[in-house]
Enzyme design. Structure first.
Site, short mmCIF file in Angstrom:
data_model
loop_
_atom_site.label_atom_id
_atom_site.label_comp_id
_atom_site.label_asym_id
_atom_site.label_seq_id
_atom_site.Cartn_x
_atom_site.Cartn_y
_atom_site.Cartn_z
N HIS A 18 0.85 -1.20 0.00
CA HIS A 18 0.00 0.00 0.00
C HIS A 18 0.88 1.25 0.00
CE1 HIS A 18 -3.02 -2.71 2.28
NE2 HIS A 18 -3.61 -2.42 1.14
N LYS A 43 -18.54 -7.19 7.41
CA LYS A 43 -17.27 -7.89 7.25
C LYS A 43 -16.55 -7.96 8.60
CE LYS A 43 -13.35 -7.54 4.18
NZ LYS A 43 -12.63 -6.74 3.21
N ARG A 94 -1.51 -5.53 -8.74
CA ARG A 94 -0.30 -6.31 -8.47
C ARG A 94 -0.03 -7.34 -9.55
NH1 ARG A 94 -2.59 -7.84 -2.75
NH2 ARG A 94 -4.29 -8.06 -4.23
N SER A 105 -2.68 -8.06 2.43
CA SER A 105 -2.99 -8.01 3.87
C SER A 105 -3.41 -9.40 4.34
CB SER A 105 -4.13 -7.03 4.13
OG SER A 105 -3.79 -5.75 3.73
O1 PNS Z 1 -8.62 -3.27 0.26
P1 PNS Z 1 -9.79 -3.83 -0.46
O2 PNS Z 1 -10.61 -4.72 0.46
O3 PNS Z 1 -9.42 -4.51 -1.74
O4 PNS Z 1 -10.74 -2.58 -0.86
C1 PNS Z 1 -11.97 -2.78 -1.49
C2 PNS Z 1 -12.77 -1.45 -1.56
C3 PNS Z 1 -12.86 -0.80 -0.20
C4 PNS Z 1 -12.09 -0.51 -2.52
C5 PNS Z 1 -14.18 -1.79 -2.10
O5 PNS Z 1 -14.70 -2.87 -1.39
C6 PNS Z 1 -15.16 -0.63 -2.00
O6 PNS Z 1 -15.03 0.38 -2.67
N1 PNS Z 1 -16.18 -0.78 -1.14
C7 PNS Z 1 -17.18 0.23 -0.89
C8 PNS Z 1 -18.56 -0.26 -1.29
C9 PNS Z 1 -18.85 0.04 -2.74
O7 PNS Z 1 -18.79 1.17 -3.19
N2 PNS Z 1 -19.15 -1.01 -3.51
C10 PNS Z 1 -19.38 -0.94 -4.92
C11 PNS Z 1 -18.08 -0.75 -5.67
S1 PNS Z 1 -17.98 -1.74 -7.03
#
Ligand code: PNS
Length: 164
Positions: free
Chosen positions: A20, A44, A93, A131
């Protein structure tokens, strides 16, 4: 007015890794400001609570004026609207990231056509880092000191000592 040179780098950050950090450093070469937005998703389960995840980020980036650590809940596009930011930063990645990242970028743009996603490719030495794997390695007695900031290594120790 939208903040054109400000981007949002959203994620779970459970916990922050050197991967990150690599993405954030690359982002700062191009954008003026990065808002690191930590997701709170009540559905979650996380190893670290929202405050702990934010605190680790603040402890690493506390002195950097161009980085803001914030959190959000709900749709990312709604958070972006509230912050008047149009651009999302994500890391790619490997090919395996592509499918889900492509889907999220398109879905976000479908919900709000103003939203764009910019991808950064981390150093190849972080292409395997996540992570999820950091937590797994730590839990199984492996060493992650070269993969996470010192504070995260310490917090992992505390979390598993209290029986996470
Ligand atoms: O670190 P991560 O878990 O890969 O991050 C994922 C994240 C937070 C970017 C994604 O889950 C997100 O944007 N969640 C917010 C909910 C949302 O907007 N969902 C629709 C997006 S397609």
């Amino acid at each position: 007015m939208t903040e054109k040179n400000t981007v949002v780098y959203p994620g779970s950050y459970d916990p922050l890794t050197n991967g990150h950090i690599d993405i954030i450093e690359r982002g700062l070469k191009i954008f003026d400001k990065i808002i690191v937005a930590v997701l709170r998703n009540p559905a979650k389960s996380y190893l670290f609570g929202l405050e702990e995840r934010c605190a680790m980020l603040r402890s690493v980036f506390g002195d950097e004026e161009r980085i803001e650590v914030d959190h959000f809940q709900g749709l990312l596009v709604d958070y972006l609207k509230g912050r008047k930011v149009l651009t999302v930063v994500r890391g790619l990645r490997a090919i395996s990231d592509f499918e889900i990242e492509f889907q999220m970028a398109l879905m976000n743009r479908k919900i709000d056509s103003a939203v764009e996603t910019v991808f950064f490719v981390p150093s190849e030495s972080y292409s395997f880092l996540s992570s999820k794997l950091v937590k797994e390695i730590y839990q199984l007695g492996g060493h992650v000191a070269s993969m996470v900031p010192e504070i995260v290594d310490l917090k992992l120790k505390e979390a598993f000592a209290r029986g996470a």
